[in-house]
Design an enzyme around this catalytic site. Structure first.
Site, short mmCIF file in Angstrom:
data_model
loop_
_atom_site.label_atom_id
_atom_site.label_comp_id
_atom_site.label_asym_id
_atom_site.label_seq_id
_atom_site.Cartn_x
_atom_site.Cartn_y
_atom_site.Cartn_z
N ARG A 62 43.11 -58.10 -16.29
CA ARG A 62 43.28 -56.76 -16.84
C ARG A 62 44.28 -55.94 -16.04
NH1 ARG A 62 38.12 -55.31 -17.18
NH2 ARG A 62 38.07 -56.55 -19.06
N CYS A 72 34.50 -44.78 -0.07
CA CYS A 72 35.69 -45.54 -0.50
C CYS A 72 36.93 -44.62 -0.40
CB CYS A 72 35.51 -46.01 -1.94
SG CYS A 72 33.90 -46.78 -2.22
N CYS A 108 29.59 -39.01 -5.06
CA CYS A 108 29.11 -40.34 -4.68
C CYS A 108 28.94 -40.43 -3.16
CB CYS A 108 30.09 -41.40 -5.17
SG CYS A 108 29.55 -43.07 -4.78
N CYS A 112 32.79 -59.02 -14.09
CA CYS A 112 34.15 -58.49 -14.11
C CYS A 112 34.41 -58.05 -12.67
CB CYS A 112 34.22 -57.31 -15.08
SG CYS A 112 35.72 -56.31 -14.90
N CYS A 135 30.27 -52.87 -21.10
CA CYS A 135 30.40 -53.17 -19.68
C CYS A 135 29.97 -51.92 -18.92
CB CYS A 135 31.86 -53.50 -19.37
SG CYS A 135 32.16 -53.84 -17.63
N CYS A 162 33.57 -49.52 -21.58
CA CYS A 162 33.16 -49.65 -20.17
C CYS A 162 32.68 -48.30 -19.66
CB CYS A 162 34.34 -50.10 -19.31
SG CYS A 162 35.15 -51.56 -19.94
N CYS A 175 38.87 -43.20 -3.48
CA CYS A 175 38.17 -42.69 -4.66
C CYS A 175 38.01 -41.17 -4.71
CB CYS A 175 36.79 -43.35 -4.76
SG CYS A 175 35.97 -42.96 -6.32
N1 SAM Z 1 30.57 -46.64 -8.10
C1 SAM Z 1 30.74 -47.90 -8.70
C2 SAM Z 1 31.43 -48.89 -7.81
O1 SAM Z 1 32.13 -48.50 -6.90
O2 SAM Z 1 31.28 -50.08 -8.07
C3 SAM Z 1 31.48 -47.82 -10.02
C4 SAM Z 1 32.66 -46.88 -10.21
S1 SAM Z 1 34.10 -47.24 -9.21
C5 SAM Z 1 35.07 -45.82 -9.56
C6 SAM Z 1 34.88 -48.62 -10.04
C7 SAM Z 1 36.14 -49.19 -9.46
O3 SAM Z 1 37.24 -48.35 -9.75
C8 SAM Z 1 36.22 -49.34 -7.96
O4 SAM Z 1 35.57 -50.50 -7.52
C9 SAM Z 1 37.70 -49.42 -7.71
O5 SAM Z 1 38.13 -50.77 -7.70
C10 SAM Z 1 38.31 -48.67 -8.90
N2 SAM Z 1 38.96 -47.43 -8.46
C11 SAM Z 1 38.34 -46.31 -8.04
N3 SAM Z 1 39.23 -45.36 -7.70
C12 SAM Z 1 40.45 -45.88 -7.89
C13 SAM Z 1 41.77 -45.39 -7.69
N4 SAM Z 1 41.99 -44.18 -7.22
N5 SAM Z 1 42.81 -46.19 -8.01
C14 SAM Z 1 42.57 -47.44 -8.50
N6 SAM Z 1 41.35 -47.96 -8.70
C15 SAM Z 1 40.30 -47.20 -8.39
FE1 SF4 Z 2 31.45 -44.17 -5.28
FE2 SF4 Z 2 34.01 -44.15 -5.95
FE3 SF4 Z 2 33.15 -45.86 -4.13
FE4 SF4 Z 2 32.41 -46.19 -6.71
S1 SF4 Z 2 34.47 -46.36 -5.89
S2 SF4 Z 2 31.12 -46.35 -4.90
S3 SF4 Z 2 32.30 -44.04 -7.35
S4 SF4 Z 2 33.15 -43.61 -3.94
#
Ligand code: SAM
Ligand code: SF4
Ligand code: DTB
Length: 318
Positions: free
Chosen positions: A256, A52, A48, A184, A124, A92, A55
């Protein structure tokens, strides 16, 4: 709509009083035994472009996650069917995109949504930032809800993500609402934010024009290679207090208990349900990180005297 001061007053109540108020709100709006089970599937994993810091799927960090291209509609349908057979009512699907590109991949996601709905499940997706026309196409396909977390407070956001802004996030949430899809949206705790940041996050959600249909509270799952890999675990009572505060703030929403249950014992999870959590991710994997075994969740529901989901160990849910 709740101000930061109102949320602080609720959050800081003596715990028995806070739990009592949350339980009253919960009981007035929903049956205690109605805990929603959502299955989660990563339909496109890793690589990606966003940064973040929490992530495992960001291309900016060296995490052990293996990249996987978009799954096929047939593969997704099979997973959704297995999840339904194991007792999930919502499916989801998450994609590691900044935003979906129009074309064959987005067309496939539309087909995935249709096939999940066809199975009789709620659908979702979480695909990153959306345009109005993409939100409209998802609505036409029958999408139940779009997950787009604001993650944290507006002021802490730039410390967590620099490749997009808090307002970008809000704009997508507005596009989703305009298209008539339920939102959500929640966040993550345990990223170094303060109690005030957590409550500011709830305050931001409470001023959205359309109230979120579900509010996921994720505890950070530290991922190897990410800047937050060494983050400390969140204190249990802080989790319970935040859930109770979310329950009181969003009486009609599903709250949730999301990522992080694999590090919680049975008693803490039960406290979270008593505080008003009424939805979980169900199945042994979240997107890339582990979740409690289906047999452990069956035992948890049994301990609470609630109807048990089928045990995934005896089905083909993974
Ligand atoms: N890329 C899209 C986005 O960021 O909206 C969708 C996938 S992203 C992985 C979805 C959500 O997962 C993120 O907004 C974050 O809140 C949560 N998330 C991701 N990594 C995480 C982690 N290591 N621990 C807890 N929540 C996490
Ligand atoms: Fe990409 Fe992870 Fe950020 Fe979603 S949370 S935008 S998958 S880096
Ligand atoms: C949400 O709030 N939590 C889910 C879902 N929405 C997409 C994702 C949790 C991800 C946990 C880390 C992982 O599995 O990589």
């Amino acid at each position: 709509m709740k101000s930061l001061e109102e949320l602080q007053a609720i959050y800081r109540l003596p715990l028995p009083e806070l739990m009592h108020r949350a339980a009253e709100v919960h009981k007035a709006h929903r049956d205690y035994s109605d805990i929603q089970r959502c299955a989660l599937l990563s339909i496109k994993t890793g690589g990606c472009p966003e940064d973040c810091t929490y992530c495992s799927q960001s291309a900016h960090y060296d995490s052990p996650v293996t990249r996987q291209p978009l799954m096929t509609v047939d593969e997704v349908r099979d997973k959704a069917q297995a999840a339904r057979d194991a007792g999930a009512t919502r499916f989801c699907m998450g994609a590691a995109w900044r935003s979906p590109k129009d074309g064959p991949e987005f067309d496939s996601v539309i087909e995935m949504v249709k096939s999940v709905r066809h199975l009789g499940m709620e659908a979702c997706v979480t695909l990153g930032m959306l345009s109005d026309s993409q939100a409209e196409r998802l609505a036409e396909a029958g999408l139940t809800a779009y997950n787009h977390n604001i993650d944290t407070s507006r002021r802490f956001y730039p410390k967590v993500i620099t490749t997009r802004t808090f307002d970008d996030r809000i704009r997508t949430i507005q596009a989703v609402s305009r298209a008539g899809i339920s939102v959500c949206s929640g966040g993550i705790i345990g990223m170094g934010e303060t109690e005030e940041d957590r409550l500011m996050m709830l305050a931001e959600l409470s001023v959205l024009e359309t109230q979120p249909e579900s509010v996921p509270i994720n505890c950070l799952m530290p991922s190897q290679g990410t800047p937050l890999q060494m983050a400390d675990e969140v204190d249990s009572i802080e989790i319970v207090r935040l859930i109770a505060t979310a329950r009181i703030t969003f009486p009609n929403a599903r709250v949730r208990l999301s990522a992080g249950r694999d590090r919680m014992n049975r008693e803490l999870q039960i406290l979270c349900f008593l505080a008003g959590a009424d939805s979980i991710f169900f199945g042994e994997k979240l997107l890339t990180a582990p979740n409690p075994a289906a047999s452990a969740d069956a035992a948890l529901f049994r301990a609470m005297g609630l109807p048990e989901p089928a045990d995934c160990a005896t089905t083909t849910c993974h």
